[in-house]
Design an enzyme around this catalytic site. Structure first.
Site, PDB file in Angstrom:
ATOM      1  N   TYR A 293       0.821  -1.468   0.139  1.00  0.00           N
ATOM      2  CA  TYR A 293      -0.039  -0.159   0.009  1.00  0.00           C
ATOM      3  C   TYR A 293       0.823   1.204  -0.027  1.00  0.00           C
ATOM      4  O   TYR A 293       1.680   1.690   0.988  1.00  0.00           O
ATOM      5  CB  TYR A 293      -0.758   0.048   1.259  1.00  0.00           C
ATOM      6  CG  TYR A 293      -2.086   1.078   1.218  1.00  0.00           C
ATOM      7  CD1 TYR A 293      -3.272   0.823   0.677  1.00  0.00           C
ATOM      8  CD2 TYR A 293      -2.000   2.317   1.515  1.00  0.00           C
ATOM      9  CE1 TYR A 293      -4.238   1.511   0.685  1.00  0.00           C
ATOM     10  CE2 TYR A 293      -2.883   3.219   1.836  1.00  0.00           C
ATOM     11  CZ  TYR A 293      -4.368   2.755   1.085  1.00  0.00           C
ATOM     12  OH  TYR A 293      -5.089   3.477   1.162  1.00  0.00           O
ATOM     13  N   TYR A 344      -6.303   5.153  -6.866  1.00  0.00           N
ATOM     14  CA  TYR A 344      -6.298   5.108  -5.354  1.00  0.00           C
ATOM     15  C   TYR A 344      -7.877   4.591  -5.059  1.00  0.00           C
ATOM     16  O   TYR A 344      -8.724   5.706  -5.016  1.00  0.00           O
ATOM     17  CB  TYR A 344      -6.069   6.309  -4.713  1.00  0.00           C
ATOM     18  CG  TYR A 344      -6.187   6.352  -3.320  1.00  0.00           C
ATOM     19  CD1 TYR A 344      -5.309   5.471  -2.447  1.00  0.00           C
ATOM     20  CD2 TYR A 344      -7.046   7.477  -2.589  1.00  0.00           C
ATOM     21  CE1 TYR A 344      -5.418   5.539  -1.069  1.00  0.00           C
ATOM     22  CE2 TYR A 344      -6.883   7.468  -1.246  1.00  0.00           C
ATOM     23  CZ  TYR A 344      -6.074   6.450  -0.371  1.00  0.00           C
ATOM     24  OH  TYR A 344      -6.170   6.297   0.632  1.00  0.00           O
TER      25      TYR A 344
END
Length: 391
Positions: A293, A344
């Site tokens: 991430y 995202y």
């Protein structure tokens, strides 16, 4: 236990188109989530009506009870939502699905995330209604970039991590996105000169150290491995799924900034990493590719340390030596472009790319990849992770 309800597999993945924040105006956020779920079901060779469980995270506004009606699902047996904002719960939504399937509470579960902030609310925006924001706002910490920049600066102070190490995260991710036609940054190359010429957002984080803000949706369908073997796609096994936090984090940098000093310059992933490796009966040396991430570049360096790919404090050098590069590195990461260059969607894109790698379908395919680590949001609480494997 082979081919039992205890062996769970991802059998379908789906996504919508990805755009810049506010770029999707012809469909609602709810419609996007439905589209991703239908696509994931079709990918698996399932009728959406066969789904009987829903999981999500980050206060997803696309409510399961309304999703049931919209998709024409006759019986809903399980729903679950992971606490916390941002992407900390992305992998944890898969963990909830696994738990529901193993316990027999559902037979086919979809984990999903729809995000269209131009239509709803801006994640990360200062909000005095959330009590912990009142501890940080007086100090000018109004957005996640400012809040996590402090942790990155601390890591640089303690271990000598350099701006060039942060740049490597951004540059390698962009190179991968340039091979991915679905990435927001596809066709937009990034070089070191451009990276260092970009404006400072929150020292030491420059523009390209900060994730995109995107519109889109992703979905993942899971069922038992026994059933998966009869479906359309090559199943991808969930070897391990975990969520949690170290001691004293609370809301971490997004609130009190009161984490223990020993853990301050970390991604809060040590406990989750330990749980994953123990459940999967493997270690970091067994991971072929990783989707880490990357909301902010410096947090990736801390995660590589927390997950055991290099000792504490050496993550900068590990990255700087080219280890995360596709084609040449020992641990290619974020092979679709990641949060920094693909899209995202609070980390669900990382799960989808992990599945593509193990199916052999990635645009930056790692040759012979049989295992993939996927992490949820870093430096937040709770965080989460997965270890996936080719069946």
């Amino acid at each position: 236990m082979t081919n039992s309800r205890y062996d769970i597999a991802i059998v379908g993945i789906g996504q919508t188109r990805f755009t810049k924040w506010g770029g999707i105006t012809d469909k609602s956020q709810f419609q996007l989530a439905c589209e991703a779920i239908i696509t994931a079901a079709n990918d698996a060779g399932l009728n959406p009506e066969e789904i009987d469980g829903f999981t999500s995270f980050s206060n997803d506004a696309n409510e399961a009870n309304l999703m049931q009606v919209a998709l024409g699902i006759p019986v809903m047996r399980f729903t679950g939502m992971v606490w916390g904002g941002g992407g900390g719960g992305s992998s944890a939504s898969i963990a909830l699905a696994v738990a529901a399937l193993r316990s027999g509470q559902a037979h086919t579960v979809v984990a999903y995330r729809g995000l269209c902030q131009g239509q709803t609310r801006r994640f990360g925006k200062a909000n005095s209604a959330r009590a912990h924001n009142n501890f940080t706002a007086p100090f000018g910490l109004l957005a996640p970039g400012q809040m996590l920049a402090l942790m990155v600066r601390r890591h640089m102070h303690l271990y000598g991590t350099k701006p060039e190490h942060l740049a490597e995260i951004a540059l390698s991710g962009r190179a991968n996105a340039n091979r991915n036609p679905n990435a927001v940054m596809y066709g937009r190359e990034l070089d070191e000169q451009t990276y260092f010429a970009s404006r400072m957002i929150a020292d030491p984080l420059r523009l390209y150290d900060c994730c995109l803000e995107s519109d889109g949706a992703c979905a993942v369908v899971l069922t038992t491995l026994e059933r998966a073997l009869d479906l359309r796609q090559k199943p991808v096994r969930v070897l391990a799924a975990a969520q949690g936090s170290g001691p004293g984090w609370g809301s971490g940098p997004l609130g009190s900034q009161n984490m223990p000093d020993a853990d301050y310059a970390t991604s809060n992933s040590v406990a989750v990493a330990k749980a994953l490796y123990e459940e999967a009966s493997m270690g970091p040396e067994d991971i072929d590719v990783a989707q880490v991430y990357d909301h902010f570049s410096g947090m990736v360096i801390m995660a590589l340390e927390d997950y055991g790919f290099c000792p504490r404090g050496s993550g900068g050098d590990f990255v700087g030596d080219g280890n995360i590069r596709w084609g040449t590195g020992s641990l290619p990461i974020n092979t679709a472009g990641g949060n920094l260059s693909e899209a995202y969607i609070h980390g669900m894109t990382h799960v989808l790319e992990g599945v593509r790698q193990l199916r052999g379908q990635s645009t930056s395919q790692v040759e012979g990849a049989e295992t993939c680590l996927v992490t949820g949001g870093l430096g937040v609480s709770p965080t989460s992770g997965l270890i996936l494997a080719a069946a």
